[in-house]
Design a protein around this motif. Structure first.
Motif, PDB file in Angstrom:
ATOM      1  N   ASP A 129       8.882  16.833  30.081  1.00 41.17           N
ATOM      2  CA  ASP A 129       7.746  16.081  29.544  1.00 41.17           C
ATOM      3  C   ASP A 129       7.690  14.698  30.177  1.00 41.17           C
ATOM      4  N   ASP A 130       6.495  14.225  30.480  1.00 39.33           N
ATOM      5  CA  ASP A 130       6.334  12.904  31.081  1.00 39.33           C
ATOM      6  C   ASP A 130       6.428  11.796  30.044  1.00 39.33           C
ATOM      7  N   ASP A 131       6.220  12.117  28.769  1.00 43.63           N
ATOM      8  CA  ASP A 131       6.156  11.078  27.752  1.00 43.63           C
ATOM      9  C   ASP A 131       7.237  11.284  26.697  1.00 43.63           C
ATOM     10  N   PHE A 132       7.089  10.632  25.543  1.00 50.82           N
ATOM     11  CA  PHE A 132       8.179  10.564  24.579  1.00 50.82           C
ATOM     12  C   PHE A 132       8.632  11.944  24.102  1.00 50.82           C
ATOM     13  N   ASP A 133       9.904  11.989  23.737  1.00 54.60           N
ATOM     14  CA  ASP A 133      10.510  13.191  23.189  1.00 54.60           C
ATOM     15  C   ASP A 133      10.288  13.171  21.681  1.00 54.60           C
ATOM     16  N   PRO A 134       9.554  14.124  21.116  1.00 57.33           N
ATOM     17  CA  PRO A 134       9.217  14.092  19.677  1.00 57.33           C
ATOM     18  C   PRO A 134      10.419  14.253  18.762  1.00 57.33           C
ATOM     19  N   ASP A 135      11.569  14.619  19.320  1.00 61.00           N
ATOM     20  CA  ASP A 135      12.767  14.763  18.489  1.00 61.00           C
ATOM     21  C   ASP A 135      13.419  13.430  18.159  1.00 61.00           C
ATOM     22  N   TRP A 136      12.939  12.351  18.785  1.00 57.05           N
ATOM     23  CA  TRP A 136      13.510  11.022  18.554  1.00 57.05           C
ATOM     24  C   TRP A 136      12.390  10.029  18.282  1.00 57.05           C
ATOM     25  N   GLN A 137      12.698   9.007  17.511  1.00 51.32           N
ATOM     26  CA  GLN A 137      11.771   7.878  17.341  1.00 51.32           C
ATOM     27  C   GLN A 137      11.872   6.960  18.559  1.00 51.32           C
ATOM     28  N   PRO A 138      10.790   6.245  18.894  1.00 52.13           N
ATOM     29  CA  PRO A 138       9.478   6.255  18.257  1.00 52.13           C
ATOM     30  C   PRO A 138       8.629   7.411  18.771  1.00 52.13           C
ATOM     31  N   ASN A 139       7.852   7.997  17.914  1.00 53.48           N
ATOM     32  CA  ASN A 139       6.935   9.061  18.313  1.00 53.48           C
ATOM     33  C   ASN A 139       5.637   8.452  18.801  1.00 53.48           C
ATOM     34  N   ALA A 140       5.752   7.612  19.816  1.00 54.59           N
ATOM     35  CA  ALA A 140       4.581   6.940  20.383  1.00 54.59           C
ATOM     36  C   ALA A 140       4.951   6.398  21.754  1.00 54.59           C
ATOM     37  N   ASN A 141       3.950   6.255  22.607  1.00 58.41           N
ATOM     38  CA  ASN A 141       4.139   5.686  23.940  1.00 58.41           C
ATOM     39  C   ASN A 141       3.970   4.170  23.862  1.00 58.41           C
ATOM     40  N   ILE A 142       5.083   3.482  23.586  1.00 59.12           N
ATOM     41  CA  ILE A 142       5.018   2.026  23.408  1.00 59.12           C
ATOM     42  C   ILE A 142       6.193   1.357  24.130  1.00 59.12           C
ATOM     43  N   ILE A 143       6.004   0.073  24.429  1.00 59.38           N
ATOM     44  CA  ILE A 143       7.101  -0.752  24.937  1.00 59.38           C
ATOM     45  C   ILE A 143       7.774  -1.385  23.722  1.00 59.38           C
ATOM     46  N   ALA A 343      31.261  -0.412  28.939  1.00 55.66           N
ATOM     47  CA  ALA A 343      30.733   0.942  28.785  1.00 55.66           C
ATOM     48  C   ALA A 343      29.404   0.868  28.038  1.00 55.66           C
ATOM     49  N   ALA A 344      28.349   1.362  28.656  1.00 51.64           N
ATOM     50  CA  ALA A 344      27.011   1.310  28.060  1.00 51.64           C
ATOM     51  C   ALA A 344      26.762   2.570  27.240  1.00 51.64           C
ATOM     52  N   CYS A 345      26.780   2.422  25.925  1.00 45.90           N
ATOM     53  CA  CYS A 345      26.483   3.520  25.005  1.00 45.90           C
ATOM     54  C   CYS A 345      25.042   3.396  24.518  1.00 45.90           C
ATOM     55  N   GLY A 346      24.627   4.322  23.675  1.00 45.57           N
ATOM     56  CA  GLY A 346      23.245   4.333  23.220  1.00 45.57           C
ATOM     57  C   GLY A 346      23.099   4.101  21.730  1.00 45.57           C
ATOM     58  N   VAL A 347      21.987   3.441  21.368  1.00 44.91           N
ATOM     59  CA  VAL A 347      21.586   3.324  19.966  1.00 44.91           C
ATOM     60  C   VAL A 347      20.085   3.577  19.924  1.00 44.91           C
ATOM     61  N   THR A 348      19.610   4.245  18.901  1.00 48.34           N
ATOM     62  CA  THR A 348      18.225   4.698  18.868  1.00 48.34           C
ATOM     63  C   THR A 348      17.276   3.648  18.287  1.00 48.34           C
ATOM     64  N   TYR A 349      16.015   3.945  18.382  1.00 42.69           N
ATOM     65  CA  TYR A 349      14.942   3.069  17.898  1.00 42.69           C
ATOM     66  C   TYR A 349      15.153   2.649  16.446  1.00 42.69           C
ATOM     67  N   ASP A 350      15.634   3.593  15.625  1.00 47.67           N
ATOM     68  CA  ASP A 350      15.842   3.315  14.202  1.00 47.67           C
ATOM     69  C   ASP A 350      17.288   2.941  13.899  1.00 47.67           C
ATOM     70  N   GLY A 364      24.293  10.618  23.828  1.00 51.68           N
ATOM     71  CA  GLY A 364      25.203   9.738  24.540  1.00 51.68           C
ATOM     72  C   GLY A 364      26.666   9.996  24.223  1.00 51.68           C
ATOM     73  N   CYS A 365      27.527   9.679  25.184  1.00 49.53           N
ATOM     74  CA  CYS A 365      28.972   9.800  24.994  1.00 49.53           C
ATOM     75  C   CYS A 365      29.540   8.545  24.333  1.00 49.53           C
ATOM     76  N   ALA A 378      22.852  -0.129  23.885  1.00 42.16           N
ATOM     77  CA  ALA A 378      21.479  -0.567  24.090  1.00 42.16           C
ATOM     78  C   ALA A 378      20.555   0.597  23.754  1.00 42.16           C
ATOM     79  N   PHE A 379      19.253   0.331  23.766  1.00 41.92           N
ATOM     80  CA  PHE A 379      18.310   1.243  23.129  1.00 41.92           C
ATOM     81  C   PHE A 379      17.849   2.379  24.043  1.00 41.92           C
ATOM     82  N   THR A 380      17.841   3.572  23.439  1.00 38.35           N
ATOM     83  CA  THR A 380      17.467   4.818  24.103  1.00 38.35           C
ATOM     84  C   THR A 380      17.415   5.889  23.023  1.00 38.35           C
ATOM     85  N   PRO A 381      16.662   6.981  23.145  1.00 38.00           N
ATOM     86  CA  PRO A 381      15.749   7.347  24.225  1.00 38.00           C
ATOM     87  C   PRO A 381      14.329   6.869  23.954  1.00 38.00           C
TER      88      PRO A 381
END
Length: 419
Positions: A129-143, A343-350, A364-365, A378-381
């Protein structure tokens, strides 16, 4: 250890007395052949053009490693067995030998294979998919990752906007796009850029976007957009965005292309790139931060390169890695696991951990716990991602690949303010 039915390559570390000797150099290949190991010297970089820039004089660490290619395939013999045989053959003419392994790094958001059947061939065939993954927030194409509620990178970079102190960031990845609008000309035209892919031009780090099995063209452009992307005029689901995409857009970025694919890259290439950036520091051109959204298996040559970079004053930030249901590993990969690396780990929008129980979803590992004292998140996905196929900004950024350049940008802002 994965096998690819390719000739085994060895990284041979020569002792200091051999490296510095003015006498006739030791014929490593001849000594190996006399011991029954058929090998040839593998030039670390065979340029496609004679018009090459001259790199700074190598440090002792980077100048005493050579690579040889044997005639044995990795499907026929364990590469470590050849390494041990070669140590016996060379004796005092080497201090250490290790295989030049191909490292795998997971970047695809989804896969079609079941979790217990994952391997390198599973990646690159899943959801695109070119745009956001609906399984994760945010469910929108935003910066969203730059804003006050998340990284605050926009506010932080504005606070140092008038400081004219030059910050340099080494970017180790697959290179940059020559045409994507998010890549500023100062990156494309940087005379310090380097290419460590065999057969390509040494002082040209652009990504030619070669398609093919297991290749992932454009990954470097995506991470560069988050790190130092220029101003964009972007229509999003919550209104227009007209600002710099990169957290450290002000930086002087030195691109080092080490692979055609982020999925597969060789051990020696990363060490070469990091040592090159360290050499710049030692020659008077300070590199403040290194960002690499890649990783793999542990290596002594990586440890040597990281130690040299740390002692030269470089802050190294690398991705902690990604996995599907704990495969290929749930734990932090190297070089992010080294204690002299962030080590760069991930944290989600929420603000939840970047992990899921879905078997086909990348996450993320992290851990083991003793390695988390030098980890940041830092923030992803669903972050912005420069898409090379369409020359647009999508919202499909995922994995610790997206987290890494944000942390590197924060380090660059810190240096700019407190230098």
């Amino acid at each position: 250890m994965k096998t690819y039915n390719l000739p085994v390559e060895l990284i041979i570390q020569k002792p200091v007395h051999v490296t510095q000797s003015k006498s006739v150099p030791v014929d490593i290949v001849k000594k190996l052949k006399n011991a029954g190991i058929d090998a040839m010297m593998e030039d670390s970089h065979l340029p496609a053009s004679k018009k090459q820039a001259i790199a700074p004089k190598s440090t002792q660490t980077s100048g005493n490693n050579v690579v040889v290619k044997t005639n044995a395939l990795d499907t026929e013999i364990n590469p470590w067995d050849i390494a041990h045989l070669s140590v016996d053959a060379l004796g005092a003419d080497t201090t250490y030998i290790e295989p030049n392994f191909i490292n795998e790094f997971t970047v695809e958001r989804k896969v079609n294979d079941s979790a217990d059947q994952l391997n390198a061939k599973s990646f690159g065939i899943g959801n695109t998919d070119d745009d956001f993954d609906p399984d994760w927030q945010p469910n929108a194409n935003i910066i969203w990752h730059l804003d006050e509620a998340h990284s605050q990178l926009l506010k932080a970079r504005n606070a140092v906007a008038h400081d004219d102190y030059e910050i340099r960031i080494g970017h180790i990845d697959t290179g940059y796009s020559k045409t994507h609008s998010v890549i500023p000309d100062k990156i494309r035209n940087n005379p310090l850029q380097r290419n460590f892919v065999k057969g390509e031009i040494l002082n040209d780090a652009h990504d030619p976007f070669s398609d093919g099995f297991l290749k992932q063209p454009g990954h470097g452009t995506g991470t560069l957009g988050l790190l130092a992307g220029t101003k964009v005029d972007l229509a999003t689901d919550n209104g227009g965005f007209q600002d710099y995409l990169g957290g450290a857009w002000f930086a002087n970025v030195i691109c080092c292309r080490i692979a055609e694919s982020v999925i597969l890259f060789k051990t020696y290439a990363f060490a070469q790139a990091l040592q090159y950036l360290t050499d710049l520091c030692l020659s008077g051109t300070q590199v403040h931060v290194v960002s690499m959204s890649m990783g793999g298996a542990p290596s002594k040559i990586w440890a040597d390169a990281v130690n040299a970079a740390y002692e030269a004053g470089i802050t190294v930030v690398t991705a902690s890695g990604n996995n599907f249901s704990g495969l290929p590993t749930r734990h932090i990969v190297y070089p992010a696991r080294f204690k002299r690396v962030i080590a760069a780990c991930g944290v989600t929008y929420d603000f939840k951990p970047y992990c899921t129980k879905k078997v086909d979803e990348m996450q993320g590992c992290y851990g083991p716990s003793r390695y988390m004292d030098h980890a940041l998140a830092a923030f992803t996905p669903n972050t912005p991602w420069a898409c090379v196929e369409t020359n647009t900004i999508r919202f499909s950024g995922a994995g610790t690949s997206s987290a890494t350049p944000q942390i590197a940008a924060a380090a660059a802002i810190y240096y700019k303010k407190y230098h």
